[in-house]
Design an enzyme around this catalytic site. Structure first.
Site, short mmCIF file in Angstrom:
data_model
loop_
_atom_site.label_atom_id
_atom_site.label_comp_id
_atom_site.label_asym_id
_atom_site.label_seq_id
_atom_site.Cartn_x
_atom_site.Cartn_y
_atom_site.Cartn_z
CE LYS A 35 -0.52 0.62 4.98
NZ LYS A 35 -1.08 -0.01 6.08
NE ARG A 130 -4.76 1.41 12.19
CZ ARG A 130 -4.01 1.02 11.26
NH1 ARG A 130 -3.17 2.25 10.56
NH2 ARG A 130 -3.43 -0.28 10.69
C1 LIG Z 1 0.01 -0.77 6.77
C2 LIG Z 1 -0.26 -1.69 7.65
C3 LIG Z 1 0.74 -2.60 7.80
C4 LIG Z 1 2.39 -2.19 7.28
O1 LIG Z 1 2.32 -1.56 6.15
P1 LIG Z 1 3.45 -0.59 5.68
O2 LIG Z 1 3.15 -0.16 4.38
O3 LIG Z 1 4.69 -1.29 5.76
O4 LIG Z 1 3.58 0.39 7.04
C5 LIG Z 1 0.57 -3.68 8.65
N1 LIG Z 1 -0.65 -4.12 8.98
C6 LIG Z 1 -1.82 -3.23 8.88
C7 LIG Z 1 -3.04 -3.64 9.77
C8 LIG Z 1 -1.69 -1.99 8.12
O5 LIG Z 1 -2.59 -1.38 8.07
#
Ligand SMILES: *Cc1c(COP(=O)(O)O)cnc(C)c1O
Length: 359
Positions: A35, A130
Site C-alpha cells: 500500500k 486503532r
Molecule cells: C499498513 C499496515 C501494515 C504495514 O504496512 P506498511 O506499508 O509497511 O507500513 C501492517 N498491518 C496493517 C494492519 C496495516 O494497516
C-alpha cells in the site's frame, strides 16, 4: 520529466531478500505490504520474484491488480472492510483483517453468494488504539461465532497492529499479550489457529535482534523493504543510504538571496498553520518544483546533499537553503532526496511524479 521518482530495482530486490532472510531464520511468514507504494505493478513483481506468497494492501483495486499479475498469490486486505465493499472484497481478497461481528456477518453472506470460503484474521487491541477487539469476552464470542456459525468464513487466526496511531512500540511483552489472547481463543474453539500475525515494520528490529517470542507466525512488512527510516526511533539501521532504492528528483526553478524571516504581518501559511520563522539574515534560497500535493510533508525528505537545508514549502513548491552547499547550484539543476514513509506513500500515488525504474 521532473519531478521524478527513481526506483533502483536491484537495490529493492536485495533489500526485500534481506528481510526475507531474517524472517526465515525466525521461522515466520512475511506478508508483503504494497500500500505504501500504491501497489505499483513493477514493485509487486519484485516481491513475487523474491518468493513472497501473500501480498497485502488496504485498497481493493491494488489487490485486484495483484490477482491479475499472478492469480496464485494470496491477497490480503489490511483495512477492516466497509460493508459497502464486502462483495468486491470477497472477489479479490483471499484473506481479510476484521474486528467486528456486523461486518463479519456481511462478509459471510457475500462469500456464500459467491460460493467461496473467505479467510479472516481477527484483529485484537493491544494498546495502540486503532482497530481491534478490546474486550476479551467479546473476543471469545466473536471467535466462536465465526468458527461455529459463519460457514463461509475460515477463522485463520488473530493479529494486532502497533506503532501506528498510538505510537506503541512492538515489544516481546506485547507479542506475548497477543499470543496469550490467541491461546484463549484456541481453548474456546478447541483447535489451534494457523496464524498469529504480530505487527508491522516497526517490529522488524525486534525480529532481527532475535527477540520475537515463539508463537508469532507472521509479520506484515512493507515499509522496511522500501525505506530505511527506523533509525532514529528504533535505533536500527535497515540499510545504508547507498542501498536506498527510492530517490526523488526535483528541478530548481528559482535561486535568490533573500531574508530568512518573512517581511510584513505574520498570519498563517497556505495550510492554515501558524509557524515560527528563524531570522538567520540573508540566505541563498532555491525553489524546487515539487510540493505537498506530490510528496506530503517536505520536512521529512532527506537530501543527498547534507549541506542543504529544507525550509518548508506549499502545495507546489519546496524551499531550500543552499547557502552552505559546496556545489554551485543553478536554475535547471536537479536536487535529489531519499524519502520517509509519508513521502513514499504520496509520491508513489501522485500522477504528477514520473516513475523511472532502473534495472
Ligand atoms: C499498513 C499496515 C501494515 C504495514 O504496512 P506498511 O506499508 O509497511 O507500513 C501492517 N498491518 C496493517 C494492519 C496495516 O494497516
Amino acid at each position: 520529466m521532473y519531478p521524478r521518482l527513481e526506483i533502483d530495482m536491484k537495490k529493492l530486490k536485495s533489500n526485500v531478500n534481506n528481510v526475507l532472510e531474517v524472517a526465515e531464520k525466525n521461522n515466520i511468514e512475511i506478508v508483503g505490504v504494497v500500500k505504501a507504494v500504491n501497489g505499483i505493478r513493477e514493485i509487486v513483481e519484485v516481491l513475487i520474484e523474491c518468493g513472497i506468497k501473500t501480498i497485502a494492501s488496504s485498497r481493493l483495486s491494488q489487490l485486484r491488480l495483484i490477482k491479475e499479475i499472478n492469480p496464485n498469490i494470496n491477497t490480503y486486505d489490511l483495512r477492516i472492510p466497509m460493508i459497502s465493499e464486502v462483495d468486491e472484497l470477497v472477489e479479490c481478497a483471499d484473506i481479510s483483517l476484521n474486528s467486528n461481528l456486523e461486518i463479519l456477518e456481511k462478509l459471510n453472506e457475500a462469500a456464500k453468494n459467491q460460493n467461496k470460503k473467505h479467510n479472516v484474521i481477527l484483529m485484537l487491541e493491544c494498546g495502540d488504539l486503532r482497530e481491534g477487539i478490546y474486550n476479551e469476552d467479546e473476543m471469545l464470542d466473536i471467535a466462536s461465532t465465526v468458527e461455529n456459525k459463519l460457514d463461509n468464513l475460515n477463522l485463520m487466526g488473530v493479529g494486532t497492529n502497533l506503532g501506528c496511531y498510538g505510537s506503541i512500540m512492538p515489544t516481546p511483552e506485547k507479542m506475548n499479550e497477543l499470543i496469550g489472547k490467541a491461546r484463549k481463543i484456541e481453548e474456546k474453539i478447541g483447535r489451534k489457529l494457523d496464524v498469529v500475525s504480530g505487527a508491522a515494520n516497526t517490529a522488524f528490529p525486534m525480529v532481527a535482534r532475535g527477540k520475537l517470542p515463539d508463537g508469532i507466525t507472521q509479520m506484515r512488512f512493507g515499509d522496511c523493504f522500501y525505506v530505511s527510516d527506523l533509525d532514529e526511533c528504533f535505533n536500527y539501521v535497515m540499510f545504508d543510504e547507498d542501498q536506498e532504492s527510492f530517490k526523488l528528483q526535483a528541478e530548481i526553478i528559482e535561486i535568490y538571496d533573500k531574508p530568512s524571516h518573512p517581511i510584513g504581518e505574520i498570519a498563517v501559511d497556505a495550510f492554515g498553520n501558524k509557524k515560527e520563522y528563524v531570522d538567520k539574515g540573508i540566505r541563498k534560497r532555491a525553489l524546487i518544483a515539487v510540493g505537498r500535493q506530490d510528496i506530503g510533508d517536505c520536512m521529512h525528505l532527506r537530501p543527498l546533499d547534507k549541506k542543504l537545508e529544507i525550509m518548508g514549502g506549499s502545495s507546489d513548491h519546496t524551499i531550500l537553503d543552499i547557502t552552505d552547499c559546496d556545489k554551485e547550484y543553478k536554475i535547471g539543476d536537479i536536487i535529489e532526496f531519499y524519502l520517509m514513509y509519508e513521502n513514499l506513500l504520496m509520491s508513489c500515488q501522485s500522477e504528477y511524479i514520473e516513475k523511472k525504474f532502473i534495472y
